[in-house]
Scaffold this motif. Structure first.
Motif: not given
Length: 301
Positions: A32-33, A38-43, A221-222, A267-271
């Motif tokens: 689960n994320t 501010g960045i969605k990551v998984r454990p 993102l990380v 687009k993910e980076m821009e977002a």
């Protein structure tokens, strides 16, 4: 240089120690994320308890040392005095202090940064913080320091988030054990011709290891998070992947074969610039509103 290219393709985790319990662990692994900074990551994967970090890092250290030794013998390991080596190490020195927020074990890693003279457009970070760049990625893309930081951050992020370890375990390859790493080295460099066929099969499996889109998204993102905190412009990540796409249109490059490209990741980076740019601005002692536009040093057509 084909041998080095093949080795780099499987550097990330060919030394994982196997266990008969891996299949159960994969089934029970909760991915689960969560949102961090501010960045969605998984454990981090629960599989880590079946792959002791100490043994993994020790095996990775041995294999990295062997690769660098072979490169030195072939005259393609650039010395510490080389300007590009100094440049890479200076960038790493700024990024590394910000890695622990994503994986506390990084504070114990024995970080190393080296540069191999090769036309390969590639870079990697092995478990335990062993970083390798090929001159091809610096020269072909004419990378700015910000763009080098984006590449380095991306590769470091894969190691921080333990993507390779999880992927290999899920593919059921961990039963190869640490012995595969040494055998693979021997096979690639011709030390033991008798095992060439067997190792070629293993090598094909490792070379075919591709990270999932979720893994790539996390690494993008990380990686930009830690490079932004180090004072490198995160907008360089967008410029970098546009350069990659332009170069890839003229000739396929290895990094694109294992790192899916396209406008989606851009687009993910821009977002996430609303999260990343304030980190960069703070590191530079200014505000987002006062940041100048990002300018790369070349346009590929």
């Amino acid at each position: 240089m084909t041998k080095f290219k093949h080795l780099a393709a499987c550097l990330s985790l060919f030394a994982v120690l196997g266990t008969s319990h891996v299949g159960t662990a994969v089934a029970q692994d909760d991915r689960n994320t969560t949102v961090q900074d501010g960045i969605k990551v998984r454990p981090l994967s629960r599989l880590s308890k079946f792959v002791p970090a100490e043994q993994l890092n020790e095996a990775a250290a041995q294999q990295y040392a062997q690769m660098m030794s072979q490169a030195q013998q072939k005259g393609v390991l650039l010395p510490a005095s080389h300007p590009e080596v100094q440049r890479l190490r200076a960038i790493a020195q700024r990024i590394i202090p910000h890695t622990a927020r994503w994986n506390q074990e990084a504070t114990q890693w024995q970080w190393q940064v080296n540069l191999i003279d090769s036309k390969d457009v590639n870079a990697f970070c092995m478990p335990g913080g062993r970083i390798g760049f090929f001159t091809g990625i610096l020269n072909s893309l004419k990378l700015t320091d910000d763009e080098v930081a984006a590449v380095m951050g991306h590769e470091i992020a894969h190691a921080l988030r333990e993507h390779s370890r999880e992927k290999m375990a899920k593919q059921g390859l961990t039963n190869m054990g640490a012995r595969v790493g040494g055998a693979l080295i021997s096979g690639i460099f011709g030390i033991d011709p008798g095992i060439t066929g067997t190792i070629a099969n293993y090598g094909a499996q490792f070379a075919g290891l591709k990270f999932s889109r979720d893994d790539e998204r996390e690494a993008d993102l990380v990686g930009l998070d830690i490079s932004s905190r180090a004072g490198y412009d995160p907008r360089a990540g967008i410029a970098l992947w546009r350069k990659m796409a332009a170069l890839g249109q003229r000739a396929p490059i290895e990094l694109l074969s294992t790192h899916p490209g396209g406008e989606t990741r851009i687009k993910e980076m821009e977002a996430h610039m609303n999260v990343l740019l304030p980190l960069y601005a703070r590191a530079k002692g200014t505000t987002v509103a006062k940041l100048p536009p990002y300018r790369t040093n070349v346009t590929l057509r």
